[in-house]
Design a protein around this motif. Structure first.
Motif, PDB file in Angstrom:
ATOM      1  N   LEU A  77       0.873  -1.143  -0.245  1.00 56.09           N
ATOM      2  CA  LEU A  77       0.295   0.042  -0.036  1.00 56.09           C
ATOM      3  C   LEU A  77       0.721   1.197   0.034  1.00 56.09           C
ATOM      4  O   LEU A  77       1.583   1.478   0.838  1.00 56.09           O
ATOM      5  CB  LEU A  77      -0.837   0.023   1.325  1.00 56.09           C
ATOM      6  CG  LEU A  77      -1.590  -1.244   1.552  1.00 56.09           C
ATOM      7  CD1 LEU A  77      -2.610  -1.208   2.819  1.00 56.09           C
ATOM      8  CD2 LEU A  77      -2.839  -1.472   0.174  1.00 56.09           C
ATOM      9  N   ILE A  82       1.482  -5.542   3.838  1.00 52.22           N
ATOM     10  CA  ILE A  82       0.502  -6.088   4.732  1.00 52.22           C
ATOM     11  C   ILE A  82       0.316  -7.810   3.994  1.00 52.22           C
ATOM     12  O   ILE A  82       0.295  -7.748   3.044  1.00 52.22           O
ATOM     13  CB  ILE A  82      -1.008  -5.753   4.537  1.00 52.22           C
ATOM     14  CG1 ILE A  82      -1.070  -4.203   4.840  1.00 52.22           C
ATOM     15  CG2 ILE A  82      -2.156  -6.510   5.368  1.00 52.22           C
ATOM     16  CD1 ILE A  82      -0.807  -3.980   6.198  1.00 52.22           C
ATOM     17  N   ARG A 134      -2.347 -11.615  10.396  1.00 53.47           N
ATOM     18  CA  ARG A 134      -1.784 -10.451   9.384  1.00 53.47           C
ATOM     19  C   ARG A 134      -0.410  -9.809  10.235  1.00 53.47           C
ATOM     20  O   ARG A 134      -0.186  -9.526  11.258  1.00 53.47           O
ATOM     21  CB  ARG A 134      -2.865  -9.497   9.706  1.00 53.47           C
ATOM     22  CG  ARG A 134      -2.363  -8.249   8.747  1.00 53.47           C
ATOM     23  CD  ARG A 134      -3.283  -6.895   8.953  1.00 53.47           C
ATOM     24  NE  ARG A 134      -4.616  -7.458   8.355  1.00 53.47           N
ATOM     25  CZ  ARG A 134      -5.757  -6.306   8.486  1.00 53.47           C
ATOM     26  NH1 ARG A 134      -5.273  -4.906   8.827  1.00 53.47           N
ATOM     27  NH2 ARG A 134      -6.663  -6.455   7.930  1.00 53.47           N
ATOM     28  N   ASN A 151       1.782  -6.695   9.664  1.00 57.71           N
ATOM     29  CA  ASN A 151       1.750  -5.212   9.057  1.00 57.71           C
ATOM     30  C   ASN A 151       3.117  -4.652   9.250  1.00 57.71           C
ATOM     31  O   ASN A 151       3.670  -4.518  10.603  1.00 57.71           O
ATOM     32  CB  ASN A 151       0.517  -4.625   9.882  1.00 57.71           C
ATOM     33  CG  ASN A 151       0.452  -2.966   9.531  1.00 57.71           C
ATOM     34  OD1 ASN A 151       1.430  -2.267   9.047  1.00 57.71           O
ATOM     35  ND2 ASN A 151      -0.842  -2.570   9.873  1.00 57.71           N
ATOM     36  N   THR A 209       4.106  -1.424   9.294  1.00 59.63           N
ATOM     37  CA  THR A 209       3.979  -0.698  10.334  1.00 59.63           C
ATOM     38  C   THR A 209       4.304  -0.748  11.595  1.00 59.63           C
ATOM     39  O   THR A 209       4.861  -0.299  12.545  1.00 59.63           O
ATOM     40  CB  THR A 209       2.774   0.300  10.077  1.00 59.63           C
ATOM     41  OG1 THR A 209       2.568   0.684   8.597  1.00 59.63           O
ATOM     42  CG2 THR A 209       3.054   1.788  10.926  1.00 59.63           C
ATOM     43  N   VAL A 210       3.418  -2.040  12.082  1.00 60.43           N
ATOM     44  CA  VAL A 210       3.556  -2.624  13.164  1.00 60.43           C
ATOM     45  C   VAL A 210       4.815  -3.266  13.589  1.00 60.43           C
ATOM     46  O   VAL A 210       5.186  -3.467  14.676  1.00 60.43           O
ATOM     47  CB  VAL A 210       2.297  -3.626  13.612  1.00 60.43           C
ATOM     48  CG1 VAL A 210       2.132  -3.979  15.163  1.00 60.43           C
ATOM     49  CG2 VAL A 210       0.933  -2.819  13.249  1.00 60.43           C
TER      50      VAL A 210
HETATM   51  C1  LIG Z   1      -0.906  -1.038   9.786  1.00 64.46           C
HETATM   52  O1  LIG Z   1      -0.805  -0.529  10.848  1.00 64.46           O
HETATM   53  C2  LIG Z   1      -1.008   0.978  11.167  1.00 64.46           C
HETATM   54  C3  LIG Z   1      -0.381   1.121  12.363  1.00 64.46           C
HETATM   55  O2  LIG Z   1      -1.009   0.776  13.536  1.00 64.46           O
HETATM   56  C4  LIG Z   1      -2.149   1.137  10.881  1.00 64.46           C
HETATM   57  O3  LIG Z   1      -2.427   2.761  11.067  1.00 64.46           O
HETATM   58  C5  LIG Z   1      -2.735   0.754   9.609  1.00 64.46           C
HETATM   59  O4  LIG Z   1      -4.248   0.889   9.456  1.00 64.46           O
HETATM   60  C6  LIG Z   1      -2.541  -0.637   9.585  1.00 64.46           C
HETATM   61  N1  LIG Z   1      -2.840  -1.259   8.088  1.00 64.46           N
HETATM   62  C7  LIG Z   1      -3.411  -2.307   7.661  1.00 64.46           C
HETATM   63  C8  LIG Z   1      -3.982  -2.350   6.474  1.00 64.46           C
HETATM   64  O5  LIG Z   1      -3.891  -2.814   8.869  1.00 64.46           O
END
Ligand SMILES: *[C@@H]1O[C@H](CO)[C@@H](O)[C@H](O)[C@H]1NC(C)=O
Ligand SMILES: *[C@@H]1O[C@H](CO)[C@@H](O)[C@H](O)[C@H]1NC(C)=O
Length: 244
Positions: free
Chosen positions: A30, A42, A54, A56, A58-59
């Protein structure tokens, strides 16, 4: 024996299409900016439409959504090499492929072929209509506008959407209704990523080439006719004035 029966029944349901299992792994990249700085990876595991775990980026770890998912998330997150590999896919998988899509498709541009033509001559109180068409351009984004004596026209313009040809190219048609004034200059302006600057196409109110050809052929015929009649007349005069 019961197990065998279940297995056979499952096969049967799969064959009949009334039931079955649907296992899916969905990897998503994304991003919204060309520099790919906001890329998020993701990696989802889905069973019968239920996403149970999942990753992610960012996490930076797996998150479980069912009892089985929560258990596996703990297990998989304990394997730092495995998690690191997923994290590396932001670069190795997502950005790598996005660069290929940009360089091979999205960054490419193809210039439109622009054609300006009269659709309707002015007659009585009816205005005239011009159409400015742009063909075979890529990408889709384009701006077609009109100038009257160098000033932007703001009314009496209708335009189609960018129409997909189905072969990656697009076309668009813009119509201008106007009451002709002698000596004025009307132009169509096309702005597109394939152009360094806006391109201006001036309307030539003289007859189009096919009409000019008809006039030329007609005029040649007339000249030929006059020459032949003159020759005939001279011949007749000479012959009739000859003494017998
Ligand atoms: C991925 O993690 C970030 C931070 O928590 C969040 O803002 C975002 O919505 C997440 N994306 C998905 C597709 O889960
Ligand atoms: C994950 O690691 C932690 C700490 O090393 C340990 O306590 C836990 O039992 C591990 N979990 C699994 C599911 O292996």
């Amino acid at each position: 024996m019961a197990k065998l029966w279940t297995a056979l029944l499952t096969e049967l349901f799969l064959l009949l299409g009334t039931s079955g299992y649907y296992n899916e792994r969905r990897s998503q990249c994304l991003y919204s900016s060309r520099d790919l700085n906001d890329m998020v990876y993701i990696d989802s595991y889905i069973f019968n439409k239920i996403e149970w775990i999942r990753f992610n980026s960012t996490v930076g770890k797996y998150v479980g959504y069912t009892k089985f998912g929560i258990y596996n998330a703990e297990l998989w997150n304990n394997d730092t090499a495995f998690v690191q590999q997923e994290q590396n896919d932001v670069e190795a998988f997502c950005k790598h492929n996005a660069e290929i899509y940009y360089s091979q498709i999205m960054d490419k541009t193809v210039e439109p072929n622009v054609n300006l033509m009269s659709l309707k001559q002015a007659s009585g109180s009816q205005p005239a209509m011009l159409m400015c068409s742009a063909y075979n351009f890529y990408p889709k984004k384009i701006k077609v506008s009109w100038l009257r004596d160098g000033k932007p026209v703001t009314s009496d313009i209708t335009s189609t959407e960018e129409l997909a040809d189905g072969d990656w190219y697009y076309q668009i048609h813009s119509h201008l209704e106007y009451t002709p004034k002698s000596g004025e200059k009307i132009s169509c302006v096309v702005e597109h990523a394939s152009f360094q600057k806006p391109m201006v196409y001036d309307w030539d109110p003289s007859l189009p080439e096919s009409e000019r050809n008809k006039v030329a052929i007609g005029a040649s015929g007339l000249v030929l006719g006059i020459i032949l009649s003159a020759a005939g007349f001279i011949y007749y005069k000479r012959k009739s004035s000859r003494p017998y």
